[in-house]
Motif scaffolding. Structure first.
Motif, PDB file in Angstrom:
ATOM      1  N   PRO A 202       0.841  -1.197   0.000  1.00 53.63           N
ATOM      2  CA  PRO A 202       0.000   0.000   0.000  1.00 53.63           C
ATOM      3  C   PRO A 202       0.872   1.241   0.000  1.00 53.63           C
ATOM      4  O   PRO A 202       1.847   1.329   0.757  1.00 53.63           O
ATOM      5  N   PRO A 203       0.578   2.206  -0.864  1.00 54.52           N
ATOM      6  CA  PRO A 203       1.509   3.337  -1.044  1.00 54.52           C
ATOM      7  C   PRO A 203       1.765   4.148   0.215  1.00 54.52           C
ATOM      8  O   PRO A 203       2.903   4.554   0.466  1.00 54.52           O
ATOM      9  N   LEU A 204       0.726   4.398   1.016  1.00 54.68           N
ATOM     10  CA  LEU A 204       0.952   5.205   2.215  1.00 54.68           C
ATOM     11  C   LEU A 204       1.779   4.445   3.249  1.00 54.68           C
ATOM     12  O   LEU A 204       2.591   5.046   3.963  1.00 54.68           O
ATOM     13  N   LYS A 205       1.584   3.142   3.333  1.00 50.46           N
ATOM     14  CA  LYS A 205       2.404   2.347   4.247  1.00 50.46           C
ATOM     15  C   LYS A 205       3.865   2.381   3.809  1.00 50.46           C
ATOM     16  O   LYS A 205       4.776   2.568   4.641  1.00 50.46           O
ATOM     17  N   LEU A 206       4.106   2.232   2.504  1.00 52.70           N
ATOM     18  CA  LEU A 206       5.471   2.298   1.996  1.00 52.70           C
ATOM     19  C   LEU A 206       6.050   3.693   2.202  1.00 52.70           C
ATOM     20  O   LEU A 206       7.228   3.841   2.549  1.00 52.70           O
ATOM     21  N   GLY A 207       5.214   4.734   2.022  1.00 49.96           N
ATOM     22  CA  GLY A 207       5.678   6.099   2.249  1.00 49.96           C
ATOM     23  C   GLY A 207       6.104   6.322   3.691  1.00 49.96           C
ATOM     24  O   GLY A 207       7.111   6.992   3.951  1.00 49.96           O
ATOM     25  N   ALA A 208       5.342   5.766   4.630  1.00 50.71           N
ATOM     26  CA  ALA A 208       5.691   5.904   6.046  1.00 50.71           C
ATOM     27  C   ALA A 208       7.016   5.202   6.351  1.00 50.71           C
ATOM     28  O   ALA A 208       7.867   5.734   7.077  1.00 50.71           O
ATOM     29  N   ILE A 209       7.200   4.001   5.790  1.00 53.65           N
ATOM     30  CA  ILE A 209       8.456   3.275   5.988  1.00 53.65           C
ATOM     31  C   ILE A 209       9.620   4.066   5.404  1.00 53.65           C
ATOM     32  O   ILE A 209      10.692   4.185   6.016  1.00 53.65           O
ATOM     33  N   ALA A 210       9.411   4.620   4.207  1.00 52.24           N
ATOM     34  CA  ALA A 210      10.468   5.404   3.555  1.00 52.24           C
ATOM     35  C   ALA A 210      10.855   6.605   4.415  1.00 52.24           C
ATOM     36  O   ALA A 210      12.043   6.918   4.559  1.00 52.24           O
ATOM     37  N   LEU A 211       9.877   7.284   4.990  1.00 47.48           N
ATOM     38  CA  LEU A 211      10.165   8.434   5.846  1.00 47.48           C
ATOM     39  C   LEU A 211      10.927   8.007   7.099  1.00 47.48           C
ATOM     40  O   LEU A 211      11.820   8.731   7.567  1.00 47.48           O
ATOM     41  N   ALA A 212      10.591   6.851   7.654  1.00 49.74           N
ATOM     42  CA  ALA A 212      11.315   6.354   8.825  1.00 49.74           C
ATOM     43  C   ALA A 212      12.773   6.069   8.474  1.00 49.74           C
ATOM     44  O   ALA A 212      13.693   6.370   9.258  1.00 49.74           O
ATOM     45  N   VAL A 213      13.006   5.507   7.280  1.00 51.86           N
ATOM     46  CA  VAL A 213      14.374   5.230   6.843  1.00 51.86           C
ATOM     47  C   VAL A 213      15.122   6.540   6.596  1.00 51.86           C
ATOM     48  O   VAL A 213      16.304   6.674   6.936  1.00 51.86           O
ATOM     49  N   ILE A 214      14.447   7.523   5.996  1.00 52.58           N
ATOM     50  CA  ILE A 214      15.060   8.838   5.777  1.00 52.58           C
ATOM     51  C   ILE A 214      15.471   9.463   7.107  1.00 52.58           C
ATOM     52  O   ILE A 214      16.574  10.008   7.246  1.00 52.58           O
ATOM     53  N   ALA A 215      14.582   9.389   8.097  1.00 53.35           N
ATOM     54  CA  ALA A 215      14.891   9.938   9.422  1.00 53.35           C
ATOM     55  C   ALA A 215      16.117   9.253  10.015  1.00 53.35           C
ATOM     56  O   ALA A 215      17.016   9.914  10.563  1.00 53.35           O
ATOM     57  N   THR A 216      16.180   7.928   9.882  1.00 56.43           N
ATOM     58  CA  THR A 216      17.334   7.180  10.397  1.00 56.43           C
ATOM     59  C   THR A 216      18.619   7.602   9.704  1.00 56.43           C
ATOM     60  O   THR A 216      19.651   7.816  10.338  1.00 56.43           O
ATOM     61  N   GLY A 217      18.542   7.741   8.376  1.00 60.40           N
ATOM     62  CA  GLY A 217      19.724   8.139   7.622  1.00 60.40           C
ATOM     63  C   GLY A 217      20.239   9.508   8.033  1.00 60.40           C
ATOM     64  O   GLY A 217      21.456   9.712   8.175  1.00 60.40           O
ATOM     65  N   LEU A 218      19.339  10.450   8.249  1.00 58.51           N
ATOM     66  CA  LEU A 218      19.762  11.800   8.624  1.00 58.51           C
ATOM     67  C   LEU A 218      20.349  11.834  10.034  1.00 58.51           C
ATOM     68  O   LEU A 218      21.300  12.582  10.294  1.00 58.51           O
ATOM     69  N   ILE A 219      19.792  11.054  10.932  1.00 56.74           N
ATOM     70  CA  ILE A 219      20.376  10.977  12.279  1.00 56.74           C
ATOM     71  C   ILE A 219      21.796  10.422  12.208  1.00 56.74           C
ATOM     72  O   ILE A 219      22.704  10.892  12.902  1.00 56.74           O
ATOM     73  N   LEU A 220      21.995   9.433  11.318  1.00 56.26           N
ATOM     74  CA  LEU A 220      23.341   8.877  11.149  1.00 56.26           C
ATOM     75  C   LEU A 220      24.299   9.916  10.577  1.00 56.26           C
ATOM     76  O   LEU A 220      25.471   9.984  10.976  1.00 56.26           O
ATOM     77  N   THR A 221      23.823  10.741   9.630  1.00 56.76           N
ATOM     78  CA  THR A 221      24.714  11.764   9.067  1.00 56.76           C
ATOM     79  C   THR A 221      25.087  12.815  10.101  1.00 56.76           C
ATOM     80  O   THR A 221      26.136  13.450   9.990  1.00 56.76           O
ATOM     81  N   ALA A 222      24.244  12.995  11.111  1.00 56.65           N
ATOM     82  CA  ALA A 222      24.532  13.966  12.164  1.00 56.65           C
ATOM     83  C   ALA A 222      25.416  13.385  13.261  1.00 56.65           C
ATOM     84  O   ALA A 222      25.938  14.128  14.102  1.00 56.65           O
TER      85      ALA A 222
END
Length: 313
Positions: A202-222
């Motif tokens: 489902p697109p919104l479920k995948l979108g939520a997962i993608a945002l969670a991964v983006i958040a994780t990636g940015l925390i790692l870059t910081a």
């Protein structure tokens, strides 16, 4: 500002006229830039280029949804976005090589590329059915909620694009463009390899997962010493965010509303890519890691919003 108007026209007169007009207008603007001799003229030509880009981008997405089989829309959106990323990746180094000869050479080459796009668009038939409804809305309101999730993803990743090289410099990297290269390479390769994944969730479920991964990636870059890992993780999240949210957005639109949906969603793209770096730039006064972490928090908020939206639907 013009994207909603471009969407309205796309639904009223069809996709093909805006595809042709957008590429031809871009070619004209870039060719005239090679001849411009004062700043006022250059600004006017850049505004004209913005009109062209609004027309082509909005009509292009609407046409893509017209021709893509419904059960392969996510795959089509993933592959379509490769054109954008490859263009953004190849354009700057090509321009750098051409400007070593002269700036007019670079502008005229860019105009020639747009002229080639006009020729290519001429072979594309009309994919939509123009609507004669005069009371069509400029803004496709059902597209706004998922567009907010898309905006959060782009604002967060836009902040990374703005500060990745400076962060690499802080971390002592000799090649400060390495995080950006790894991020871009991850997006391009992953969208090609995993193009069919957005059609299986489902697109919104995948979108939520993608945002969670983006958040994780940015925390790692910081975080100290994890910039490379964070860049790759961020790219993995961005891989799925745009196809997922565009699939959710176009699911809200009838065929005669796809132009308006495309115009509404792409306006949020500009808000995210433009507003994200500005917002995080303010935070960067306290340090670039703080700005990147704030981008992660923004993506996490978008994830929460998308989960609530998914459950509501």
């Amino acid at each position: 500002m013009l994207r909603p108007y471009a969407g309205h026209l796309t639904d009223r007169i069809g996709r093909r006229p805006l595809l042709l007009a957008g590429t031809a207008l871009a070619a004209t603007s870039l060719a005239l830039t090679a001849l411009a001799t004062d700043l006022t003229t250059i600004i006017a030509l850049r505004l004209l280029l913005g009109v062209a880009e609004a027309a082509f981008f909005v009509a292009g997405f609407a046409a893509l949804v017209d021709i893509a089989p419904p059960d392969r829309l996510g795959e089509a959106l993933s592959l379509n976005s490769l054109g954008l990323y490859l263009g953004l990746a190849a354009g700057p180094p090509l321009g750098e090589v051409l400007t070593q000869r002269s700036f007019p050479t670079a502008w005229l080459t860019a105009a020639a590329l747009c002229a080639a796009a006009t020729a290519a668009a001429a072979f594309i038939g009309e994919t939509g059915t123009p609507s004669r409804t005069r009371n069509a809305k400029l803004i496709h309101r059902p597209a706004i909620p998922p567009s907010i999730g898309l905006c959060a993803a782009l604002a967060a990743s836009g902040g990374f694009l703005a500060f990745a090289a400076l962060r690499a410099q802080e971390e002592g990297f000799e090649n400060t463009s390495l995080p950006l290269f790894l991020y871009g390479a991850t997006v391009v390769v992953s969208r090609a390899v995993f193009a069919k994944v957005p059609d299986r969730m489902p697109p919104l479920k995948l979108g939520a997962i993608a945002l969670a991964v983006i958040a994780t990636g940015l925390i790692l870059t910081a975080t100290p010493h994890t910039l490379i890992a964070g860049s790759i993780v961020l790219g993995a999240g961005v891989t799925f965010s745009t196809p997922a949210f565009f699939a959710a957005i176009f699911a809200t639109a009838e065929p005669h509303q796809r132009g308006a949906a495309s115009g509404t969603a792409s306006a949020f793209i500009d808000i995210g890519l433009g507003g994200g770096p500005i917002l995080l730039g303010v935070i960067a006064n306290a340090g670039i890691p703080a700005a990147l972490a704030t981008g992660g928090a923004l993506a996490a908020a978008g994830c929460l919003w998308t989960l609530i939206l998914s459950r509501a639907r």
